[in-house]
Design an enzyme around this catalytic site. Sequence first.
Site, PDB file in Angstrom:
ATOM      1  N   CYS A  62     -93.393-125.487 -17.284  1.00 56.78           N
ATOM      2  CA  CYS A  62     -94.569-125.618 -17.145  1.00 56.78           C
ATOM      3  C   CYS A  62     -95.202-125.449 -15.558  1.00 56.78           C
ATOM      4  O   CYS A  62     -94.975-126.251 -14.692  1.00 56.78           O
ATOM      5  CB  CYS A  62     -95.102-127.194 -17.258  1.00 56.78           C
ATOM      6  SG  CYS A  62     -96.936-127.574 -17.218  1.00 56.78           S
ATOM      7  N   GLN A  63     -95.737-124.526 -15.225  1.00 57.08           N
ATOM      8  CA  GLN A  63     -96.266-124.161 -14.091  1.00 57.08           C
ATOM      9  C   GLN A  63     -97.446-124.825 -13.767  1.00 57.08           C
ATOM     10  O   GLN A  63     -98.193-125.269 -14.682  1.00 57.08           O
ATOM     11  CB  GLN A  63     -96.692-122.531 -13.750  1.00 57.08           C
ATOM     12  CG  GLN A  63     -95.448-121.604 -14.083  1.00 57.08           C
ATOM     13  CD  GLN A  63     -95.528-121.164 -15.632  1.00 57.08           C
ATOM     14  OE1 GLN A  63     -96.001-121.946 -16.624  1.00 57.08           O
ATOM     15  NE2 GLN A  63     -95.254-119.938 -15.852  1.00 57.08           N
TER      16      GLN A  63
END
Length: 418
Positions: free
Chosen positions: A152-153
Amino acid sequence: MNEQREDLVTASAAAVELGVSVDTVRRWSKLGLIKDTRDARNRRLFSRAELERLHRKLSGEAESQYRVLESGELFDDATCIDLFAGAGGTALGFHNAGLRHVYLNEIDRDAAATLKQNSETHGLGWNIDNRDVCEVDFTDMQAEVIQAGFPCQAFSYAGKSRGFEDTRGTLFFEFARAIRDVRPKVAIGENVRGLVKHDGGRTLATMLETLDQLGYRVRYRVLRSQYLDVPQKRERLIIFAVRRDLDIPFIFPRERDYVITLREALRDCPASPGQEYPEKKRRVMEQVPPGGYWRDLPEAVQKEYMGGSYYLSGGRTGMARRLSWDEPSLTLTCAPAQKQTERCHPEETRPLTVREYARIQTFPDDWEFCGSMAHQYKQIGNAVPVNLGYHVGRCVLAALGYVPVDDGMDVILPEPGE
């Protein structure tokens, strides 16, 4: 229902029955070793049977409950694609539950080598692709299930609601693209619990909107590994998506009443390489008691060891942290000797070894990890615990009708018109 209530006792009653103090029962609850519930008068109630079992366990009288869960069956038609597979925690858990993998993707060279070596050693027959997932064409693939522990950026979608379009440039988009092209019956996404509140909840909302646009009903739940046969306090967000044209329920694992302690997990653990402390740090860490951390050090040692962090607010409970034999481990990180997230052995003054890390993540002792020691720690620390994957996998199989629903599962039926 009345029989179930009769098995519940107050902390005071439990203390009398077990011959321990009320503070001890409350400490067990605070540490997460025993779950409690509330009655109409808002009193904490505890399961008598589980309290007795925990007391025997902490007294050394009970047998270890630690084991790598395996169903012993494999359903050929329950095919699965695994993206961002890492060292294989979820993949092995799903396999042990009974799903058959037709494709795994992992870009990291060492993690892919780990998958390939163990696939050969254990006769898993996994098709492992080491390419960047962005280069993968999913249009000719078929599978009943797609699973992805997508990284999850830190992206923000404040004020936007374009769903599928909003996720472009992220690895979640590759998960969504695979779902769009393969059209599995079920898709399972996994991430850290922090995703629930990321960007005020808008990031997760965008992901759910994306899956809705792709024609999937969705539910999600944060699972606590310590209540699912994992000797570790590790929380993971599980997103369960079901194709809208199918009459398939959402099913999540139901938390068990027991935990597995570090003592059980590391009993007879095979020897293996591990990081070591420099002599100066070792002298500090040997002053920390089991279950303790920097606040248990003499004040002068605290100030010298903590440096500027000593004057910051917050608990900083990971610093100079020694684990406890009688609790599940804290969440494993990518390196056991990092100053902010120490994972010191409960008795010996050293970081946990690679094999101890693997035990805590419920990998079997014959699951080998490739690459340098640092890369092995990273692979294990990033993994989903195998037993957590097993429980999720059994729920997927139950939703698809391969196995019966049992009392270890929570079934959520779709709402009318959903």
